[in-house]
Write a protein that holds these residues in place. Structure first.
Motif, short mmCIF file in Angstrom:
data_model
loop_
_atom_site.label_atom_id
_atom_site.label_comp_id
_atom_site.label_asym_id
_atom_site.label_seq_id
_atom_site.Cartn_x
_atom_site.Cartn_y
_atom_site.Cartn_z
N GLY A 181 51.37 -0.86 27.23
CA GLY A 181 50.94 -2.26 27.22
C GLY A 181 52.09 -3.24 27.47
N ALA A 182 51.85 -4.22 28.35
CA ALA A 182 52.88 -5.22 28.67
C ALA A 182 53.04 -6.21 27.52
CB ALA A 182 52.49 -5.95 29.96
N THR A 183 52.04 -6.32 26.64
CA THR A 183 52.13 -7.26 25.53
C THR A 183 52.53 -6.56 24.24
OG1 THR A 183 50.58 -8.78 26.53
CG2 THR A 183 50.76 -8.93 24.16
N GLY B 210 41.37 -4.43 32.02
CA GLY B 210 42.63 -5.15 32.03
C GLY B 210 43.76 -4.30 32.60
N ASP B 211 44.89 -4.96 32.83
CA ASP B 211 46.12 -4.30 33.31
C ASP B 211 45.94 -3.63 34.67
OD1 ASP B 211 47.25 -5.08 30.90
OD2 ASP B 211 46.64 -3.22 29.91
N GLU B 212 45.11 -4.21 35.51
CA GLU B 212 44.85 -3.64 36.83
C GLU B 212 45.96 -3.98 37.83
OE1 GLU B 212 42.77 -5.72 35.24
OE2 GLU B 212 40.85 -4.74 34.92
N PRO C 265 50.74 2.75 24.07
CA PRO C 265 50.39 3.61 25.22
C PRO C 265 48.96 3.31 25.66
CG PRO C 265 50.69 4.92 23.21
CD PRO C 265 51.03 3.50 22.86
N ARG C 266 48.76 3.21 26.98
CA ARG C 266 47.40 2.97 27.48
C ARG C 266 46.66 4.28 27.62
NH1 ARG C 266 49.76 -0.90 32.17
NH2 ARG C 266 50.05 -2.79 30.94
N ARG C 267 45.38 4.28 27.29
CA ARG C 267 44.53 5.45 27.51
C ARG C 267 44.29 5.52 29.02
NH1 ARG C 267 39.74 3.32 23.92
NH2 ARG C 267 38.74 5.31 24.39
N ALA D 36 47.25 -11.57 27.05
CA ALA D 36 47.51 -11.05 28.39
C ALA D 36 48.99 -10.71 28.56
CB ALA D 36 47.11 -12.10 29.43
N GLY D 37 49.24 -9.75 29.44
CA GLY D 37 50.61 -9.43 29.83
C GLY D 37 50.58 -9.15 31.32
N HIS D 38 51.08 -10.07 32.11
CA HIS D 38 51.01 -9.94 33.57
C HIS D 38 52.42 -9.71 34.12
CE1 HIS D 38 46.98 -12.34 33.65
NE2 HIS D 38 46.91 -11.22 32.98
N THR D 39 52.64 -8.51 34.63
CA THR D 39 53.98 -8.13 35.07
C THR D 39 54.18 -8.47 36.53
OG1 THR D 39 53.68 -6.23 33.63
CG2 THR D 39 55.62 -6.20 35.05
MG MG Z 1 48.39 -6.68 31.40
#
Ligand code: MG
Ligand code: GDP
Ligand code: IMO
Length: 430
Positions: free
Chosen positions: A298-300, A12-14, A304-306, A39-42
């Motif tokens: 994370g957008a949602t 995710g978050d690609e 912090p993302r690994r 989902a969090g789509h920026t």
């Molecule tokens: Mg996302």
């Protein structure tokens, strides 16, 4: 007419939202086929920034945007999203359609998601806490509530009378919580939602197939990523839907032969939010640099993302699982400063075996086998033509393409629309 699926190839978050927004310029209809507001789509355009959770990113370009039957919809979160779009002067009234058979996230789904995570302690999945898992659980158990169930108060009440005693029993005796769900309250709240959403409801499969029959360009916007897929991901550290391209058929009611192109969105390195295996994770200074340069939060949930190196074994498997026809490689600019960049091409197991495919069941203690590539060490942000990209970056792209077995159609060097380079337009809209 072309039907294009946008699918995440990692966890995710690609950058799916950014790419969907970019490609929507030439699309007539954009549809979500699974997932919910996990989902969090920026999307960044002009001087604006917007994070979409359930509404397809196509809405920002005033294209027909469809929330398909395979999604799970939290009505209160969706209303909040309407408000956020209103602040950007974007109206959903004309262009948004919602499947009348989409399942609803109910108040007890959110509560159970959070309580179950708490009960798991150190073994928690790290869900977004939005009620996604419990909503899909009820769907498959044939205990779900769909938009169509809100048409009649009597019908809704009868459905809830059959469901709520079991939920309340779990709350009281299993979770030992004083909270009890009230049928009256839920009926009132959800009938209110029906009034707010009824003008958006439709037979979304019919609408999408009519667009296809009328030779329109249709874009399917995946949420999450291939390795969060409930069947093919790193189970149990996955979400509860089929995130892969195959999910389009069930989640939008479209036959497989209608799909022309499947574009895999690939981050130039790897990230993951939540628990679960991540062989190339970097817990060192480089991992922190990727998080900082890539704004990997994370957008949602803001977690912090690994972060870690690019894993070619993982993405090659994503190419196979989804039938990916080309790749869009994002966030290359995040690697601009690095002297050396690594790519995992296999793993060594604890007993000294070399693996060049991801095992169906993840083995603990797998150590990545890396090859090293020279970095380009210059800024790529303002580059708008493929030929102007630094040689070392082109070599990195070529190597990724060779290792994973798919051509590169798009390259992204920044979060904005204009920071996108089309390498091969034939791989996008036929
Ligand atoms: Mg996302
Ligand atoms: P999605 O869930 O796949 O839509 O991705 P997210 O929106 O959760 O996370 C991607 C993040 O990277 C967002 O903040 C985007 O604005 C940003 N982004 C997308 N493409 C690029 C890029 O090429 N370079 C940089 N620096 N940021 C990007
Ligand atoms: P987009 O569409 C990254 C992760 C959660 C957790 C697991 C299960 O923005 O790429 P869930 O709430 O779905 O039951 O959580 O899946 N997860 C995501 N990670 N991007 C997402 O969506 C995600 N949606 C869910 O962090 O590990």
């Amino acid at each position: 007419m072309t039907c294009v699926v946008i699918v995440g190839t990692q966890w995710g978050d690609e950058g799916k939202g950014k790419l969907v927004d970019f490609l929507t310029e030439d699309a007539d209809l954009v549809a979500r086929y699974q997932g919910g507001n996990n989902a969090g789509h920026t999307v960044k355009f002009e001087d604006k920034s917007c994070i979409l959770h359930l509404i397809p990113s196509g809405i920002l370009r005033n294209k027909m945007s469809v929330i398909g039957n395979g999604t799970v919809v939290d009505p209160s979160a969706l209303l909040q999203e309407f408000e956020e779009l209103k602040e950007l002067d974007i109206s959903v009234e004309e262009n948004l359609k919602i499947s009348e058979t989409a399942h609803l996230i109910m108040p007890y789904h959110r509560v159970f998601d959070q309580l179950r995570e708490k009960a798991k302690g150190d073994n928690k999945i790290g869900t977004t806490g939005r009620g996604i898992g419990p909503a899909y659980t009820d769907k498959v158990a044939r205990s779900g509530i769909r938009f169509t169930d809100l048409r009649s108060a009597d019908h809704l009440r009868a459905r809830l009378e059959a469901l709520i005693p079991e939920k309340n029993c779990l709350m009281k005796y299993f979770f030992q919580s004083p909270v009890q769900f009230s049928i009256d309250q839920i009926v009132e709240e959800y009938l209110g939602y029906y009034e707010q959403f009824k003008s958006y409801l439709c037979d979304s499969s019919l609408l999408i197939n009519q667009a296809i029959d009328n030779n329109q360009n249709v874009l399917f916007e995946g949420a999450q990523g291939t390795f969060l897929d409930v069947d093919h991901g790193t189970y149990p550290f996955v979400t509860s839907s089929n995130t892969m391209a195959g999910g389009v058929c069930a989640g939008c009611g479209v036959g497989p032969v209608k799909i022309d192109k499947i574009i895999g969105i690939v981050k130039a390195y790897t990230t993951r939010v939540g628990s679960g295996p991540f062989p190339t994770e970097l817990l060192d200074e480089t991992g922190r640099l990727l998080r900082k340069e890539g704004s990997e939060f994370g957008a949602t949930t803001g977690r912090p993302r690994r972060c870690g190196w690019f894993d070619a074994v993982l993405v090659r498997q994503a190419v196979r699982l989804n039938g990916i026809t080309s790749l869009a490689i994002t966030k290359l600019d995040v690697l601009d400063q690095l002297e050396t960049i690594k790519i995992a091409v296999g793993y060594r197991t604890r007993n000294g075996q070399t693996l060049t495919e991801l095992p169906p069941v993840y083995e603990k203690g797998m150590v990545p086998i890396y090859e090293e590539h020279p970095g380009w060490q210059c800024s790529t942000k303002d580059i708008t033509e493929y030929d102007k990209l630094p040689e070392a970056l082109i070599s990195y792209l070529n190597r990724i393409s060779e290792l994973v077995g798919a051509p590169v159609s798009l390259v992204s060097v920044g979060p904005k629309r204009e920071e996108t380079i089309v390498c091969d337009p034939k791989q996008i809209w036929a």
